[in-house]
Design an enzyme around this catalytic site. Structure first.
Site, short mmCIF file in Angstrom:
data_model
loop_
_atom_site.label_atom_id
_atom_site.label_comp_id
_atom_site.label_asym_id
_atom_site.label_seq_id
_atom_site.Cartn_x
_atom_site.Cartn_y
_atom_site.Cartn_z
N GLU A 276 3.14 -10.15 2.33
CA GLU A 276 2.76 -8.90 2.99
C GLU A 276 1.26 -8.64 2.89
O GLU A 276 0.68 -8.64 1.80
CB GLU A 276 3.48 -7.70 2.37
CG GLU A 276 3.16 -6.40 3.11
CD GLU A 276 3.48 -5.13 2.33
OE1 GLU A 276 3.67 -4.09 2.98
OE2 GLU A 276 3.51 -5.18 1.08
N SER B 79 8.03 2.37 5.76
CA SER B 79 8.03 0.96 5.37
C SER B 79 9.30 0.56 4.64
O SER B 79 9.68 -0.62 4.68
CB SER B 79 6.81 0.67 4.47
OG SER B 79 5.62 0.74 5.22
#
Length: 384
Positions: free
Chosen positions: A273, A106
């Site tokens: 997110e 990520s």
């Protein structure tokens, strides 16, 4: 004695925070047969496709961490045939490989999207040579736009961190938290309080944020009432909990951020997110994935509702990578049942979808590099 007690408690909080930051990687699935049984669907509204401008004044960039095509279709099935994300008629795919690995993490995936550079796994806002690279959020600040970050993870976690911090390792949580003080970000809402107050260097970043003019709040219900000014919403010691505890934190935080950022006449950039789609993939949990996919889609719905009314806002939805290799092995559109299988508890290398709605959406069709997503956003919003 009191001073020693405080030091001990701060050390415990730091140790717990460091462990808790990555505990999701070892989570186990509670749905041993990998089946989501289905619940009452929410209503999905389809919005206008007519906009005021050819280029956006604002961008809302939503990242479903770990969200591949299977996760999206699991959500469609679970909600009995429809998601808000289907308002996005312009669709493409992003290749997610990092500079160091065929399968990204990520940090590198987030940095590609935020800064437009391929870098090594673990890097936060730096290139493959550890040189700092400005993010689109920071460049938007430089041009006088309002900016914001929202996440269901700690705000210091890899994806949100890549938009605001510059560190050689994603595990440098306290250094990442300190980087927030080096920016003029208007709004950030997520977990990670312990990285701001229970620190090895003894700094209390919450006090420093207040000195910079931020309202600092921990309760999402109080956060939702804030309509203007600078806001730091630190809603958990480390990560926010699962849906059954956090409720509608993500859509509420997103709506709150939009209310504040929209006050800027020059426009804004907001990154949101949905962190825990990824965590469900790590746990091989269909229930976890579907719950967070639906939560993320309802947040997309908030963004599209705002964009449809505003007429000058581009909404982009994508992922940094896919997690779990989710394969849909059964389902029922009438009940919302979803059954899946998982070949891995890690990330995979497959392309991830890119959905776009609003002015400039046509730029996001076809197969592209993850860095192209950044470059297209930057050109549309900042003209460079």
């Amino acid at each position: 004695m009191l001073h020693k007690t405080f030091i001990f408690l701060a050390f415990c909080a730091f140790s717990f925070g460091t462990f808790a930051q990555d505990a999701y990687l070892n989570a186990e699935s509670e749905d041993t047969d990998k089946t989501y049984q289905g619940e009452e669907p929410y209503k999905v509204k389809m919005y206008t496709q007519k906009f005021k401008a050819e280029k956006p004044k604002n961008i809302i960039f939503l990242i479903g961490d770990g969200m591949g095509v299977s996760q999206v279709f699991a959500g469609i099935t679970a909600n009995q045939g429809k998601l808000f994300i289907e308002n996005c008629r312009h669709i493409g795919f992003s290749k997610t490989q990092s500079a160091s690995d065929y399968i990204t993490d990520s940090a590198a995936g987030g940095t590609a999207l935020s800064c437009g550079v391929k870098t090594y796994n673990g890097a936060i806002g730096v290139d493959a040579d550890t040189v700092k690279v400005k993010s689109i959020l920071e460049e938007a600040e430089d041009q006088g736009l309002a900016t914001g970050l929202v996440s269901t993870s700690a705000i210091t976690h890899a994806t949100p961190a890549s938009f605001i911090a510059h560190q050689s390792s994603r595990n440098m949580y306290e250094e990442i938290a300190a980087d927030f003080l080096n920016t003029d970000v208007d709004v950030f809402i997520g977990g990670g309080l312990s990285h701001f107050i229970a620190r090895k260097d003894g700094r209390n970043l919450v006090n420093e944020l207040k000195e910079k003019g931020y309202t600092v709040e921990n309760d999402i219900n109080k956060i939702a009432k804030i309509k203007k000014g600078k806001l730091a919403g630190l809603t958990a010691q480390v990560h926010n909990p699962r849906m059954n505890e956090r409720g509608d934190m993500l859509p509420v935080a997103t709506e709150t951020a939009l209310n504040i950022l929209d006050d800027n006449d020059k426009g804004f950039f907001l990154m949101v997110e949905g962190s825990q789609i990824d965590w469900g993939g790590h746990a091989s949990s269909t229930v976890y994935i579907v719950e967070d996919m639906l939560d993320f889609d309802q947040t997309v719905g908030e963004a599209i509702k705002f964009a449809a009314k505003d007429g000058e806002t581009l909404v982009l939805v994508t992922a940094d990578h896919e997690t779990g290799g989710m394969a849909l092995t059964g389902g029922d559109m009438t009940t919302g049942m979803v059954k899946a299988a998982y070949p891995t508890t890690s990330h995979t290398a497959v392309m991830v979808p890119v959905f776009a709605y609003g002015p400039g959406a046509e730029e996001f069709i076809g197969i592209m590099e993850n860095t192209d997503v950044h470059d297209k956003m930057k050109k549309l919003l900042l003209g460079k």
